[in-house]
Motif scaffolding. Structure first.
Motif, PDB file in Angstrom:
ATOM      1  N   GLN A 204      -3.402  -2.665   7.828  1.00  0.00           N
ATOM      2  CA  GLN A 204      -3.880  -3.800   7.037  1.00  0.00           C
ATOM      3  C   GLN A 204      -4.137  -4.971   7.982  1.00  0.00           C
ATOM      4  O   GLN A 204      -3.383  -5.207   8.920  1.00  0.00           O
TER       5      GLN A 204
ATOM      6  N   ARG B 172      -7.484  -4.711   2.014  1.00  0.00           N
ATOM      7  CA  ARG B 172      -7.346  -5.237   3.363  1.00  0.00           C
ATOM      8  C   ARG B 172      -7.152  -4.153   4.411  1.00  0.00           C
ATOM      9  O   ARG B 172      -6.898  -4.449   5.570  1.00  0.00           O
ATOM     10  N   ILE B 173      -7.261  -2.900   4.019  1.00  0.00           N
ATOM     11  CA  ILE B 173      -7.096  -1.809   4.977  1.00  0.00           C
ATOM     12  C   ILE B 173      -8.334  -1.691   5.844  1.00  0.00           C
ATOM     13  O   ILE B 173      -9.458  -1.632   5.344  1.00  0.00           O
TER      14      ILE B 173
ATOM     15  N   THR C 172      -5.374  -2.069  -1.377  1.00  0.00           N
ATOM     16  CA  THR C 172      -6.113  -1.382  -0.317  1.00  0.00           C
ATOM     17  C   THR C 172      -7.282  -2.175   0.236  1.00  0.00           C
ATOM     18  O   THR C 172      -7.919  -1.752   1.195  1.00  0.00           O
TER      19      THR C 172
ATOM     20  N   VAL D  43       0.852  -1.184   0.000  1.00  0.00           N
ATOM     21  CA  VAL D  43       0.000   0.000   0.000  1.00  0.00           C
ATOM     22  C   VAL D  43       0.884   1.229   0.000  1.00  0.00           C
ATOM     23  O   VAL D  43       1.863   1.299   0.742  1.00  0.00           O
TER      24      VAL D  43
END
Length: 117
Positions: free
Chosen positions: A99, A30-31, A28, A2
């Motif tokens: 994350q 998994r943010i 992004t 990221v």
């Protein structure tokens, strides 16, 4: 991976306002949490404000009542509005994104905010 890119820093007079932006790109999906930390010269990095992807917010004591964090999930962007600025708000402000699975903290390069009295 990221990538985080901050913008909006600069020189502001005490009592003024500032709006910082941070755009995330890359992996992004998994943010979860995004937010802002800051580090003043000679001091440790401290949390300013964080926001989850469901909108839950937490503010640091030093900015409570003066800061508003918001997020545009569609654009993977987080914003920090900071009002009634004080000289002690002078610091490098870093954007962070957390994350999940695997857990990892990403950091931007920082943007300098200078508040003059």
């Amino acid at each position: 991976q990221v990538q985080l890119v901050e913008s909006g820093g600069g020189v502001v007079q005490a009592g003024g306002s500032l709006r910082l932006s941070c755009a995330a790109s890359g992996s992004t999906n998994r943010i979860n949490v995004m937010g802002w930390y800051r580090q003043a010269p000679g001091k440790q990095r401290e949390a300013v404000a964080v926001i989850s992807n469901t909108g839950t917010t937490i503010y640091g004591d030093s900015v409570k009542g003066r800061a508003t964090i918001s997020r545009d999930n569609a654009k993977n962007t987080v914003f920090l509005q900071l009002d009634s600025l004080k000289p002690e708000d002078t610091a490098v402000y870093y954007c962070t994104a957390v994350q999940t699975l695997p857990r990892w903290n990403y950091w931007g390069e920082g943007t300098l905010v200078t508040v003059t009295s």
